[in-house]
Scaffold this motif. Structure first.
Motif, PDB file in Angstrom:
ATOM      1  N   UNK A 370      15.195  -8.889  53.489  1.00 46.08           N
ATOM      2  CA  UNK A 370      15.783  -8.919  54.825  1.00 46.08           C
ATOM      3  C   UNK A 370      16.139 -10.345  55.237  1.00 46.08           C
ATOM      4  N   UNK A 371      15.303 -11.303  54.825  1.00 47.16           N
ATOM      5  CA  UNK A 371      15.496 -12.706  55.223  1.00 47.16           C
ATOM      6  C   UNK A 371      16.329 -13.501  54.228  1.00 47.16           C
ATOM      7  N   UNK A 372      16.537 -12.935  53.030  1.00 48.91           N
ATOM      8  CA  UNK A 372      17.152 -13.682  51.925  1.00 48.91           C
ATOM      9  C   UNK A 372      16.345 -14.952  51.628  1.00 48.91           C
ATOM     10  N   UNK A 373      15.041 -14.746  51.509  1.00 49.14           N
ATOM     11  CA  UNK A 373      14.123 -15.830  51.136  1.00 49.14           C
ATOM     12  C   UNK A 373      13.929 -15.771  49.626  1.00 49.14           C
ATOM     13  N   UNK A 374      14.420 -16.805  48.931  1.00 49.09           N
ATOM     14  CA  UNK A 374      14.443 -16.745  47.474  1.00 49.09           C
ATOM     15  C   UNK A 374      13.842 -18.000  46.835  1.00 49.09           C
ATOM     16  N   UNK A 375      13.589 -17.886  45.545  1.00 48.83           N
ATOM     17  CA  UNK A 375      13.136 -19.036  44.754  1.00 48.83           C
ATOM     18  C   UNK A 375      13.936 -19.029  43.456  1.00 48.83           C
ATOM     19  N   UNK A 376      14.117 -20.206  42.863  1.00 46.82           N
ATOM     20  CA  UNK A 376      14.900 -20.291  41.636  1.00 46.82           C
ATOM     21  C   UNK A 376      13.959 -20.195  40.444  1.00 46.82           C
ATOM     22  N   UNK A 377      14.078 -19.107  39.715  1.00 46.87           N
ATOM     23  CA  UNK A 377      13.235 -18.884  38.546  1.00 46.87           C
ATOM     24  C   UNK A 377      13.644 -19.864  37.442  1.00 46.87           C
ATOM     25  N   UNK A 378      12.738 -20.759  37.027  1.00 50.96           N
ATOM     26  CA  UNK A 378      13.108 -21.751  36.013  1.00 50.96           C
ATOM     27  C   UNK A 378      13.427 -21.126  34.652  1.00 50.96           C
ATOM     28  N   UNK A 379      12.946 -19.901  34.414  1.00 54.15           N
ATOM     29  CA  UNK A 379      13.207 -19.254  33.131  1.00 54.15           C
ATOM     30  C   UNK A 379      14.637 -18.730  33.038  1.00 54.15           C
ATOM     31  N   UNK A 380      15.210 -18.343  34.194  1.00 53.97           N
ATOM     32  CA  UNK A 380      16.568 -17.809  34.195  1.00 53.97           C
ATOM     33  C   UNK A 380      17.561 -18.757  34.877  1.00 53.97           C
ATOM     34  N   UNK A 381      17.025 -19.658  35.710  1.00 51.77           N
ATOM     35  CA  UNK A 381      17.882 -20.551  36.476  1.00 51.77           C
ATOM     36  C   UNK A 381      18.557 -19.871  37.649  1.00 51.77           C
ATOM     37  N   UNK A 382      18.184 -18.600  37.906  1.00 48.49           N
ATOM     38  CA  UNK A 382      18.838 -17.831  38.963  1.00 48.49           C
ATOM     39  C   UNK A 382      17.903 -17.628  40.155  1.00 48.49           C
ATOM     40  N   UNK A 383      18.478 -17.520  41.361  1.00 50.49           N
ATOM     41  CA  UNK A 383      17.649 -17.228  42.543  1.00 50.49           C
ATOM     42  C   UNK A 383      17.123 -15.794  42.493  1.00 50.49           C
ATOM     43  N   UNK A 384      15.851 -15.626  42.831  1.00 47.83           N
ATOM     44  CA  UNK A 384      15.224 -14.315  42.908  1.00 47.83           C
ATOM     45  C   UNK A 384      14.457 -14.220  44.216  1.00 47.83           C
ATOM     46  N   UNK A 385      14.209 -13.009  44.684  1.00 48.24           N
ATOM     47  CA  UNK A 385      13.473 -12.815  45.919  1.00 48.24           C
ATOM     48  C   UNK A 385      12.018 -13.240  45.746  1.00 48.24           C
ATOM     49  N   UNK A 386      11.498 -13.961  46.742  1.00 46.59           N
ATOM     50  CA  UNK A 386      10.084 -14.331  46.749  1.00 46.59           C
ATOM     51  C   UNK A 386       9.272 -13.164  47.293  1.00 46.59           C
ATOM     52  N   UNK A 387       7.940 -13.291  47.270  1.00 49.41           N
ATOM     53  CA  UNK A 387       7.053 -12.333  47.924  1.00 49.41           C
ATOM     54  C   UNK A 387       6.405 -13.015  49.119  1.00 49.41           C
ATOM     55  N   UNK A 388       6.187 -12.255  50.199  1.00 51.35           N
ATOM     56  CA  UNK A 388       5.537 -12.798  51.387  1.00 51.35           C
ATOM     57  C   UNK A 388       4.273 -12.014  51.690  1.00 51.35           C
ATOM     58  N   UNK A 389       3.281 -12.728  52.239  1.00 49.52           N
ATOM     59  CA  UNK A 389       2.008 -12.127  52.633  1.00 49.52           C
ATOM     60  C   UNK A 389       1.580 -12.753  53.948  1.00 49.52           C
ATOM     61  N   UNK A 390       0.773 -12.018  54.719  1.00 49.35           N
ATOM     62  CA  UNK A 390       0.221 -12.590  55.944  1.00 49.35           C
ATOM     63  C   UNK A 390      -1.058 -11.879  56.336  1.00 49.35           C
ATOM     64  N   UNK A 391      -1.841 -12.560  57.152  1.00 51.79           N
ATOM     65  CA  UNK A 391      -3.073 -11.969  57.645  1.00 51.79           C
ATOM     66  C   UNK A 391      -3.678 -12.818  58.747  1.00 51.79           C
ATOM     67  N   UNK A 392      -4.486 -12.195  59.585  1.00 55.51           N
ATOM     68  CA  UNK A 392      -5.169 -12.923  60.657  1.00 55.51           C
ATOM     69  C   UNK A 392      -6.391 -13.620  60.098  1.00 55.51           C
ATOM     70  N   UNK A 393      -6.554 -14.866  60.534  1.00 51.73           N
ATOM     71  CA  UNK A 393      -7.699 -15.600  60.022  1.00 51.73           C
ATOM     72  C   UNK A 393      -8.526 -16.342  61.053  1.00 51.73           C
TER      73      UNK A 393
END
Length: 431
Positions: A370-393
Motif C-alpha cells: 500500500x505504501x510502496x515501501x521497498x528495499x533493493x535486493x542485492x542478489x537481484x539488484x531489483x526493488x522488492x517489497x519490505x515487511x513491516x511489524x509493530x507493537x506496543x511497548x
C-alpha cells in the motif's frame, strides 16, 4: 493490500485462506471486474494501435500529395481519438472499482494462526509471574486513584466529555515515569532508534497502514482550511501510522535494513465500534499514550523479528514484576492488516482477569504494498517489497492501571515498582 497478481491467478484459493479471518471474498464481483478490465484494456490497446497506424498513413498521403486521402485519414484519427478517450475513461472507472475492492480485503493470515472466531479462541503460549495474594479487599484502579485523590474522571468530563481522565500529582508523575522507563529500556537495551513524529497525519498515511478506508469511523478527523491547499488531517490512532509511513515511497538499500523505531505519542480513537464496553476507568479512552515499536525488515527475517518484538514488550512487564500471559490471536480476532499477532495480557486484580496491554503484529508485505515501501535486493539488484511489524511497548495508561491494582496497599497508598523509583525522585510509595 494483497498482491493483485495472486488474486488474478487464483481468487478461489485466496478466498479460502481469508475464511480463517471470517472474511468472505466476493469472488464473483472480483472476477466480473477483472473480465471488464481485460476487455476494456484490450479495446484501448487496439484503438491506440489503430490510431498510431492511421497517423502514419497521413504522413505517407501527404508526401504523395493526396490531400483528399490525408483529410479522410485525419477524420478517422479524430474518431479513433474520441473512442480511445472514452475507452480510457471506462478503464479508469473499472480500475478504480478494483482498487476500492482491493482496499477492502484484509491480509491473509499466517498458516500458524489458529482457527477461531473470537478472542475466546485465542491460544495461550506462555505465562510469566505470580499473582499477588491480598489479605484485604482488592480495589480496581478507579477506586485506588479516587482514594489517592489523583485520578479524576468528573473534571475530565467537564473539560471535554466522557472517556477522558485528569491525573494529578504523583500519579501524573508515575505515568510520566513509566513512559521514560519504557523508552530508555527499548533504546538502551533493545537498540531502537527514537523518533518524534506528528500527531496529525494525512489520508495517504492512514491508507498506507490500513486504517483507511475501512476504519474511518474510529478516527478523529480535523478539517483544514481548503484555501491553504492542504487536505483534511486526522489525529493519529497509534504511532504505527506516522512511524511506518517514514518509509512510504522509499527504496532502501539492504544495508539500511533492518530499521527499528520507538516513539512515544498520544493516541486518539473515537471507539465507534466499542460503545458500552469498558466504560469504567482508563481501559478504553478516547485519548491515551503508548510507546510504540516499529520494524521494517527483509521478508526472510520478519517471523524471527516478530518473536524479538514480543520479547521486547514482555521485558517491560518483567522489570515491573507484573504477571502476564501471551496469546496468539485466532483468525477471527486478527486485525485487518495483520499476518500474525501476539497479544500480551497483564493481570488486573481489580477485574480478576488478564487484559490486553500490547499487541505485536507482523504485517508481511501488506502495508508495504500500500505504501510502496521497498528495499533493493542485492542478489537481484531489483526493488522488492519490505515487511513491516509493530507493537506496543507498552500502552502507558493500561500499564499504569496494572501498577495501581497490583501494587495497591490496604491503607490506600501504592508502592512504586522498584525499577521506577529512580524516575520518581527516590519515592517508594505514593499516597
Amino acid at each position: 493490500m494483497l498482491d493483485i497478481k495472486a488474486l488474478r491467478a487464483d481468487p478461489e484459493a485466496i478466498a479460502a485462506l481469508l475464511k480463517k479471518k471470517g472474511f468472505d471474498l466476493d469472488v464473483a464481483t472480483f472476477s466480473e471486474l477483472e473480465e471488464r478490465r481485460k476487455s476494456i484494456q484490450m479495446e484501448t490497446e487496439n484503438l491506440q494501435q489503430s490510431r498510431n497506424s492511421v497517423s502514419k498513413q497521413i504522413g505517407s498521403a501527404m508526401k504523395a500529395g493526396d490531400k483528399a486521402l490525408a483529410d479522410d485519414l485525419k477524420a478517422q484519427t479524430a474518431t479513433l481519438g474520441d473512442d480511445l478517450a472514452k475507452a480510457k475513461e471506462q478503464l479508469n472507472d473499472v480500475q478504480s472499482e478494483l482498487e476500492a475492492l482491493l482496499e477492502s480485503i484484509p491480509n491473509i493470515p499466517h498458516s500458524s494462526v489458529p482457527e477461531g472466531a473470537t478472542e475466546d479462541d485465542n491460544v495461550e503460549v506462555r505465562r510469566w509471574g505470580t499473582h499477588r495474594t491480598f489479605d484485604f479487599d482488592i480495589k480496581d484502579h478507579v477506586d485506588v486513584g479516587a482514594e489517592l485523590g489523583m485520578l479524576d474522571f468528573e473534571v475530565a468530563a467537564k473539560i471535554t466529555g466522557s472517556r477522558f481522565a485528569v491525573m494529578r500529582s504523583d500519579l501524573a508523575r508515575l505515568h510520566r515515569a513509566l513512559t521514560q522507563f519504557m523508552l530508555n529500556t527499548h533504546i538502551e537495551e533493545h537498540g531502537y532508534s527514537e523518533v518524534y513524529v506528528p500527531y496529525l497525519v494525512n489520508a495517504a498515511s492512514l491508507k498506507g497502514t490500513g486504517q483507511l478506508p475501512k476504519f474511518e469511523a474510529d478516527l478523529f478527523k480535523v478539517p483544514v482550511d481548503k484555501d491553504s491547499g492542504n487536505s483534511d488531517l486526522y489525529l493519529i490512532p497509534t504511532a504505527e501510522v506516522p512511524v511506518t509511513n517514514i518509509v512510504r515511497d522509499e527504496i532502501l538499500n539492504d544495508a539500511e535494513l533492518h530499521q527499528q523505531y520507538v516513539a512515544h505519542t498520544p493516541c486518539f480513537r473515537s471507539e465507534a465500534g466499542s460503545y458500552g464496553r469498558d466504560t469504567r476507568g482508563m481501559i478504553r479512552q478516547h485519548q491515551f499514550e503508548k510507546v510504540e515499536l516499529v520494524h521494517v525488515c527483509r521478508p526472510d527475517r520478519s517471523e524471527e523479528i516478530l518473536e524479538q518484538l514480543v520479547g521486547h514488550a514482555e521485558v517491560i512487564l518483567q522489570k515491573l514484576n507484573l504477571p502476564y500471559r501471551t496469546v496468539i490471536l485466532c483468525g477471527g480476532d486478527l486485525g485487518f492488516s495483520a499476518y500474525k499477532t501476539y497479544d500480551i495480557e497483564v493481570w488486573l486484580p481489580g477485574q480478576q482477569k488478564f487484559r490486553e496491554i500490547s499487541s505485536c503484529s507482523n504485517m508481511g508485505d501488506f502495508q508495504a504494498r500500500r505504501m510502496q515501501a521497498r528495499w533493493r535486493n542485492p542478489e537481484t539488484g531489483k526493488p522488492e517489497l519490505a515487511h513491516t511489524l509493530n507493537g506496543s511497548g507498552l500502552a502507558v495508561g493500561r500499564t499504569l492501571v496494572a501498577v495501581l491494582e497490583n501494587y495497591q496497599n490496604e491503607d490506600g497508598s501504592v508502592t512504586v515498582p522498584e525499577v521506577l523509583v529512580p524516575y520518581m525522585g527516590g519515592k517508594t510509595q505514593i499516597g
